[in-house]
Design a protein around this motif. Sequence first.
Motif, PDB file in Angstrom:
ATOM      1  N   THR A  12       0.822  -1.197   0.000  1.00  0.00           N
ATOM      2  CA  THR A  12       0.000   0.000   0.000  1.00  0.00           C
ATOM      3  C   THR A  12       0.857   1.249   0.000  1.00  0.00           C
ATOM      4  OG1 THR A  12      -0.117  -0.070   2.406  1.00  0.00           O
ATOM      5  CG2 THR A  12      -1.901  -1.131   1.187  1.00  0.00           C
ATOM      6  N   GLY A  13       2.156   1.089   0.189  1.00  0.00           N
ATOM      7  CA  GLY A  13       3.066   2.227   0.241  1.00  0.00           C
ATOM      8  C   GLY A  13       3.891   2.319  -1.016  1.00  0.00           C
ATOM      9  N   GLU A  14       5.065   2.906  -0.864  1.00  0.00           N
ATOM     10  CA  GLU A  14       5.934   3.166  -1.996  1.00  0.00           C
ATOM     11  C   GLU A  14       6.794   1.954  -2.338  1.00  0.00           C
ATOM     12  OE1 GLU A  14       9.483   6.272  -3.286  1.00  0.00           O
ATOM     13  OE2 GLU A  14       8.423   6.546  -1.391  1.00  0.00           O
ATOM     14  N   ILE A  15       6.894   1.685  -3.636  1.00  0.00           N
ATOM     15  CA  ILE A  15       7.763   0.639  -4.169  1.00  0.00           C
ATOM     16  C   ILE A  15       8.708   1.295  -5.160  1.00  0.00           C
ATOM     17  CG2 ILE A  15       7.873  -1.447  -5.587  1.00  0.00           C
ATOM     18  CD1 ILE A  15       5.040  -2.081  -4.606  1.00  0.00           C
ATOM     19  N   ARG A  16       9.966   0.943  -5.067  1.00  0.00           N
ATOM     20  CA  ARG A  16      10.948   1.436  -6.041  1.00  0.00           C
ATOM     21  C   ARG A  16      11.344   0.279  -6.937  1.00  0.00           C
ATOM     22  NH1 ARG A  16      14.169   5.397  -1.978  1.00  0.00           N
ATOM     23  NH2 ARG A  16      12.391   6.760  -1.655  1.00  0.00           N
ATOM     24  N   LEU A  17      11.368   0.532  -8.236  1.00  0.00           N
ATOM     25  CA  LEU A  17      11.634  -0.502  -9.227  1.00  0.00           C
ATOM     26  C   LEU A  17      12.628   0.047 -10.237  1.00  0.00           C
ATOM     27  CD1 LEU A  17      10.718  -3.296 -10.422  1.00  0.00           C
ATOM     28  CD2 LEU A  17       9.013  -2.007 -11.711  1.00  0.00           C
ATOM     29  N   TRP A  18      13.746  -0.676 -10.455  1.00  0.00           N
ATOM     30  CA  TRP A  18      14.730  -0.239 -11.421  1.00  0.00           C
ATOM     31  C   TRP A  18      15.408  -1.444 -12.052  1.00  0.00           C
ATOM     32  CZ3 TRP A  18      15.377  -0.283  -6.228  1.00  0.00           C
ATOM     33  CH2 TRP A  18      16.522  -0.869  -5.706  1.00  0.00           C
ATOM     34  N   ARG A  19      16.112  -1.196 -13.135  1.00  0.00           N
ATOM     35  CA  ARG A  19      16.789  -2.260 -13.876  1.00  0.00           C
ATOM     36  C   ARG A  19      18.291  -2.142 -13.672  1.00  0.00           C
ATOM     37  NH1 ARG A  19      14.859  -5.222 -18.809  1.00  0.00           N
ATOM     38  NH2 ARG A  19      16.673  -6.426 -19.366  1.00  0.00           N
ATOM     39  N   GLU A  20      18.934  -3.297 -13.422  1.00  0.00           N
ATOM     40  CA  GLU A  20      20.389  -3.385 -13.357  1.00  0.00           C
ATOM     41  C   GLU A  20      20.814  -4.547 -14.237  1.00  0.00           C
ATOM     42  OE1 GLU A  20      22.199  -3.549  -9.504  1.00  0.00           O
ATOM     43  OE2 GLU A  20      21.116  -1.782  -8.789  1.00  0.00           O
ATOM     44  N   ASP A  21      21.501  -4.225 -15.306  1.00  0.00           N
ATOM     45  CA  ASP A  21      21.917  -5.230 -16.286  1.00  0.00           C
ATOM     46  C   ASP A  21      20.695  -5.998 -16.768  1.00  0.00           C
ATOM     47  OD1 ASP A  21      24.661  -4.484 -16.064  1.00  0.00           O
ATOM     48  OD2 ASP A  21      24.791  -5.648 -14.208  1.00  0.00           O
ATOM     49  N   ASP A  22      20.662  -7.311 -16.566  1.00  0.00           N
ATOM     50  CA  ASP A  22      19.544  -8.128 -17.044  1.00  0.00           C
ATOM     51  C   ASP A  22      18.466  -8.349 -15.997  1.00  0.00           C
ATOM     52  OD1 ASP A  22      20.783  -8.402 -19.495  1.00  0.00           O
ATOM     53  OD2 ASP A  22      21.803 -10.254 -18.941  1.00  0.00           O
ATOM     54  N   TRP A  23      18.563  -7.711 -14.842  1.00  0.00           N
ATOM     55  CA  TRP A  23      17.631  -7.948 -13.733  1.00  0.00           C
ATOM     56  C   TRP A  23      16.828  -6.706 -13.397  1.00  0.00           C
ATOM     57  CZ3 TRP A  23      16.856 -12.722 -11.884  1.00  0.00           C
ATOM     58  CH2 TRP A  23      17.823 -13.686 -12.191  1.00  0.00           C
ATOM     59  N   TRP A  24      15.593  -6.925 -12.963  1.00  0.00           N
ATOM     60  CA  TRP A  24      14.764  -5.867 -12.387  1.00  0.00           C
ATOM     61  C   TRP A  24      14.864  -5.993 -10.871  1.00  0.00           C
ATOM     62  CZ3 TRP A  24      12.372  -1.907 -14.756  1.00  0.00           C
ATOM     63  CH2 TRP A  24      12.292  -1.964 -16.147  1.00  0.00           C
ATOM     64  N   ILE A  25      15.045  -4.886 -10.188  1.00  0.00           N
ATOM     65  CA  ILE A  25      15.171  -4.845  -8.733  1.00  0.00           C
ATOM     66  C   ILE A  25      13.959  -4.096  -8.190  1.00  0.00           C
ATOM     67  CG2 ILE A  25      16.647  -4.230  -6.785  1.00  0.00           C
ATOM     68  CD1 ILE A  25      18.015  -6.032  -8.934  1.00  0.00           C
ATOM     69  N   ALA A  26      13.327  -4.657  -7.151  1.00  0.00           N
ATOM     70  CA  ALA A  26      12.163  -4.018  -6.532  1.00  0.00           C
ATOM     71  C   ALA A  26      12.385  -3.930  -5.027  1.00  0.00           C
ATOM     72  CB  ALA A  26      10.903  -4.830  -6.823  1.00  0.00           C
ATOM     73  N   THR A  27      12.106  -2.757  -4.464  1.00  0.00           N
ATOM     74  CA  THR A  27      12.253  -2.530  -3.024  1.00  0.00           C
ATOM     75  C   THR A  27      10.957  -1.969  -2.459  1.00  0.00           C
ATOM     76  OG1 THR A  27      14.631  -2.131  -3.135  1.00  0.00           O
ATOM     77  CG2 THR A  27      13.485  -1.224  -1.236  1.00  0.00           C
ATOM     78  N   ASP A  28      10.491  -2.555  -1.362  1.00  0.00           N
ATOM     79  CA  ASP A  28       9.388  -2.013  -0.596  1.00  0.00           C
ATOM     80  C   ASP A  28       9.997  -1.021   0.384  1.00  0.00           C
ATOM     81  OD1 ASP A  28       6.432  -2.399   0.455  1.00  0.00           O
ATOM     82  OD2 ASP A  28       7.758  -2.404   2.205  1.00  0.00           O
ATOM     83  N   VAL A  29       9.706   0.245   0.206  1.00  0.00           N
ATOM     84  CA  VAL A  29      10.363   1.301   0.986  1.00  0.00           C
ATOM     85  C   VAL A  29      10.058   1.169   2.471  1.00  0.00           C
ATOM     86  CG1 VAL A  29      10.532   3.798   1.319  1.00  0.00           C
ATOM     87  CG2 VAL A  29      10.432   2.844  -0.994  1.00  0.00           C
ATOM     88  N   GLU A  30       8.822   0.857   2.839  1.00  0.00           N
ATOM     89  CA  GLU A  30       8.436   0.776   4.254  1.00  0.00           C
ATOM     90  C   GLU A  30       9.234  -0.277   5.006  1.00  0.00           C
ATOM     91  OE1 GLU A  30       4.656  -0.714   6.921  1.00  0.00           O
ATOM     92  OE2 GLU A  30       4.285  -0.006   4.892  1.00  0.00           O
ATOM     93  N   THR A  31       9.372  -1.477   4.424  1.00  0.00           N
ATOM     94  CA  THR A  31      10.034  -2.579   5.131  1.00  0.00           C
ATOM     95  C   THR A  31      11.512  -2.684   4.806  1.00  0.00           C
ATOM     96  OG1 THR A  31       9.541  -4.148   3.356  1.00  0.00           O
ATOM     97  CG2 THR A  31       7.915  -3.957   5.147  1.00  0.00           C
ATOM     98  N   GLY A  32      11.935  -2.116   3.678  1.00  0.00           N
ATOM     99  CA  GLY A  32      13.312  -2.250   3.243  1.00  0.00           C
ATOM    100  C   GLY A  32      13.588  -3.566   2.536  1.00  0.00           C
ATOM    101  N   VAL A  33      12.554  -4.380   2.325  1.00  0.00           N
ATOM    102  CA  VAL A  33      12.710  -5.662   1.645  1.00  0.00           C
ATOM    103  C   VAL A  33      12.979  -5.413   0.168  1.00  0.00           C
ATOM    104  CG1 VAL A  33      11.517  -7.789   0.975  1.00  0.00           C
ATOM    105  CG2 VAL A  33      11.270  -6.896   3.296  1.00  0.00           C
ATOM    106  N   THR A  34      13.980  -6.115  -0.374  1.00  0.00           N
ATOM    107  CA  THR A  34      14.365  -5.966  -1.775  1.00  0.00           C
ATOM    108  C   THR A  34      14.422  -7.332  -2.430  1.00  0.00           C
ATOM    109  OG1 THR A  34      15.655  -3.985  -1.311  1.00  0.00           O
ATOM    110  CG2 THR A  34      16.188  -5.154  -3.333  1.00  0.00           C
ATOM    111  N   THR A  35      13.932  -7.414  -3.668  1.00  0.00           N
ATOM    112  CA  THR A  35      13.988  -8.651  -4.444  1.00  0.00           C
ATOM    113  C   THR A  35      14.401  -8.314  -5.872  1.00  0.00           C
ATOM    114  OG1 THR A  35      11.656  -8.521  -5.101  1.00  0.00           O
ATOM    115  CG2 THR A  35      12.161  -9.755  -3.091  1.00  0.00           C
TER     116      THR A  35
END
Length: 89
Positions: A12-35
Amino acid sequence: MASSSSNESTHTGEIRLWREDDWWIATDVETGVTTQGESRADALDNLDEAVALHKGEIGHEPTEEELRELGIDPAANATGEDEPPDVLK
């Protein structure tokens, strides 16, 4: 801001999504969880699952039987009073 279509209620909050080389990276800002994932959708799906695990909404502590099935001796697998490594804090 991006959101996953697989489970809108998880984020329900902010998600940051970006590309690094061949991978997409996603971070949930509230929890700090990144995948990561090979596609935007994969990264966001993985983030939904990781945040749910982080919040204790899914998953469970392994039983001693499950640990033994994986070749782990529960009696020999204790941290005792040791602090976890920085990466696990």
